[in-house]
Design an enzyme around this catalytic site. Structure first.
Site, mmCIF file in Angstrom:
data_model
loop_
_atom_site.group_PDB
_atom_site.id
_atom_site.type_symbol
_atom_site.label_atom_id
_atom_site.label_comp_id
_atom_site.label_asym_id
_atom_site.label_seq_id
_atom_site.Cartn_x
_atom_site.Cartn_y
_atom_site.Cartn_z
ATOM 1 N N LYS A 89 21.513 24.134 -4.994
ATOM 2 C CA LYS A 89 20.952 25.492 -5.005
ATOM 3 C C LYS A 89 21.853 26.404 -4.169
ATOM 4 O O LYS A 89 21.838 26.366 -2.942
ATOM 5 C CB LYS A 89 19.533 25.474 -4.422
ATOM 6 C CG LYS A 89 18.979 26.839 -3.971
ATOM 7 C CD LYS A 89 18.891 27.856 -5.079
ATOM 8 C CE LYS A 89 18.380 29.197 -4.538
ATOM 9 N NZ LYS A 89 19.453 30.006 -3.908
ATOM 10 N N GLU A 132 23.236 23.173 9.349
ATOM 11 C CA GLU A 132 24.299 23.908 10.041
ATOM 12 C C GLU A 132 23.908 25.374 10.001
ATOM 13 O O GLU A 132 23.719 25.945 8.921
ATOM 14 C CB GLU A 132 25.660 23.673 9.384
ATOM 15 C CG GLU A 132 26.186 22.252 9.551
ATOM 16 C CD GLU A 132 26.371 21.836 11.007
ATOM 17 O OE1 GLU A 132 26.520 22.729 11.872
ATOM 18 O OE2 GLU A 132 26.344 20.627 11.278
ATOM 19 N N CYS A 143 30.191 31.685 10.152
ATOM 20 C CA CYS A 143 29.376 31.151 11.242
ATOM 21 C C CYS A 143 30.226 30.826 12.459
ATOM 22 O O CYS A 143 29.714 30.761 13.579
ATOM 23 C CB CYS A 143 28.598 29.924 10.788
ATOM 24 S SG CYS A 143 29.614 28.608 10.107
ATOM 25 N N GLU A 168 23.481 36.760 16.569
ATOM 26 C CA GLU A 168 24.535 36.668 15.560
ATOM 27 C C GLU A 168 24.467 37.890 14.655
ATOM 28 O O GLU A 168 23.431 38.202 14.078
ATOM 29 C CB GLU A 168 24.363 35.397 14.726
ATOM 30 C CG GLU A 168 25.497 35.176 13.738
ATOM 31 C CD GLU A 168 25.352 33.886 12.959
ATOM 32 O OE1 GLU A 168 26.381 33.236 12.716
ATOM 33 O OE2 GLU A 168 24.213 33.527 12.600
#
Length: 489
Positions: free
Chosen positions: A182, A257, A291, A392
């Site tokens: 997905k 992650e 990331c 972030e």
């Protein structure tokens, strides 16, 4: 091979049991170009839980025969897929640029990384999977082997639409698992193209399945599905923790992650030109949508002003534009929503008292640009308690933080809920060793940018950046297999 012109009007289908099929909902979504926000790249399926059920059922039925193949035979399929992907690198790279905005050289480079990942894991099919262990019984043989988990649900983000799916699917497949994939809707076209490579390599029906659509629907349904035996996810902390909760309740294996707030430390003995180059590359390439992107720039006071001057000079040279245009260094944000998120953080930074030294302006409509563009932004006067230092952003924003000593630099770098990657620029061995030993991050780099890890090396974070497993390299087998201990009398 689909040309780019055809891709702009093509409807891409789900891939279930070796066939390209429409969703039973009859509904579709549209992938648009963030560099030309009215341009359609392709149309993808908006799938339902029934579509997912068909994919998971297909995977479960195919997995038993797949795991019985020898590792080198499974590896041959990956090698064929790698060769096909290499032949289509321009096409896949262009689709990636059109869908999520990174420059074409970056996108093609990522596609070639996907090729290398497939080839690396193809070789894993011929490597050791166990150990002989001495038994206390002199008439017995005891050893370990590894067995696949079964069906692995693979959920991936839009920022690396080839590399991340490949470093999840390739090890899953080589170790004998079947896959339900997905991808993020923003890069559904690119995802279909990489599955086409596996299909055209002749991979057996049902071993790989692709289901596109709403992540909020398909993600939890996948984690809950009784025929899915493990979940590997890269994305936000919020979604990752939701999936982990479901996986724990079901008792299945999961791998997460997630986010990062990655620091670079510039010591007073650093090569400043090198540090500036790596800070810009690590923090601003792909519009900061990594990331592992550099976010906090922690500089010792003796070199702070010199570093800042060099940094601002180089940032001012960055060309923002369409990733398909030659000379473009930085493309757009992936969506209008992501652009607005970046702009909101820039405003928060100003309100909290940080000083905006450069950029931060929305560029849509300027210089002929018609997309989700923002200038790279550089702040100074950022303190550890500010939003710019804690959350972030996933955008081209650098936060300069001045410190007095290396001890303060390390303390500041570790003052985060995240622990994905970090880098330091120094020529002193003592500084390097302190950084290696004391930095709470899964990836630490010396005199190199924070973004990037070689495919043969383990990758993953500490603290809130990860579920504390590792991806890539031979460490991948720790997640995608279970150890079976065998005792023969």
């Amino acid at each position: 091979m689909t040309t780019t012109t055809e891709a702009k009007t093509k409807t891409y289908l789900n891939y279930v049991n070796g066939e390209w099929v429409t969703s039973e909902t009859g509904k579709t979504g549209v992938s648009k170009n963030p560099a030309k926000k009215d341009e359609v790249v392709g149309v993808y399926q908006l799938s339902s839980s029934n579509d997912l059920d068909k994919a998971a059922t297909s995977a479960r039925q195919a997995q038993n025969a797949w795991k019985k193949l020898t590792g080198n035979v499974r590896g041959d399929y990956l090698l064929k897929a790698a060769s096909i992907m290499e032949e289509r690198a321009d096409d896949i790279g262009e689709a990636m640029t059109l869908e999520m905005g990174k420059t074409f050289p970056e996108a093609k480079g990522e596609t070639m990384r996907g090729v290398a990942i497939l080839r690396y894991f193809a070789g894993e099919g011929m490597r050791s999977v166990g150990d002989v262990i001495p038994s206390t019984d002199s008439d017995a043989l005891m050893f370990t082997t590894r067995v696949p988990l079964g069906v692995v649900g693979v959920i991936t983000p839009w920022n690396f639409p080839v590399a991340i799916p490949m470093w999840k699917m390739a090890p899953a497949l080589i170790y004998g698992n079947a896959v339900v994939f997905k991808p993020a809707s923003e890069t559904a076209v690119t995802s279909a193209k990489i599955v086409e490579c596996l299909h055209d390599a002749g991979i057996p029906a049902g071993v790989v399945n692709l289901v596109t659509g709403s992540g909020s629907l398909i993600g939890p349904e996948m984690a809950n599905h009784k025929k899915v035996d493990a979940i590997t996810f890269t994305g936000s902390n919020t979604v990752g923790k939701q999936l982990a909760k479901i996986a724990v309740e079901r008792g299945i294996k999961y791998q997460l992650e997630m986010g990062g707030k990655n620091p670079v430390i510039v010591a007073n003995d650093a090569d400043l030109d090198l540090a500036v180059e790596a800070t810009i590359s690590g923090g601003l390439k792909s519009s900061g949508q990594k990331c592992t992107a550099t976010s906090r720039v922690i500089v010792q006071k003796d070199v702070y002003e010199a570093f800042k001057e060099k940094l601002l000079t180089e940032v001012a040279k960055i060309t923002v534009g369409n990733g398909m245009d030659k000379g473009t260094w930085m493309g757009p944000s992936v969506t209008e929503g992501q652009l607005n998120t970046v702009l909101s953080y820039i405003e928060k930074g100003k309100k909290e008292g940080a000083t905006l030294l450069y950029g931060g302006n929305k560029l849509d409509g300027k210089g002929g640009l018609n997309g989700y563009y923002v200038e790279p932004a550089v702040f100074e006067g950022v303190t550890p308690d500010m939003v710019l230092a804690r959350e972030e952003i996933f955008g081209p924003v650098l936060a300069l933080m001045k410190v007095n000593t290396m001890e303060e630099a390390l303390e500041t770098a570790n003052d985060s809920e995240y622990g994905l990657s970090a880098s330091i620029f120094t020529t002193k061995i003592a500084n390097m060793l302190s950084f290696i030993n004391e930095m709470d991050a899964g990836l630490v780099r010396i005199n190199a940018e924070s973004a990037g890890v070689e495919l043969q090396a383990p990758f993953g974070g500490m603290k809130q950046s990860s579920s504390h497993t590792r991806e890539q390299g031979q460490a991948a087998k720790e997640f995608y297999t279970s150890i079976k201990t065998v005792f023969v009398k």
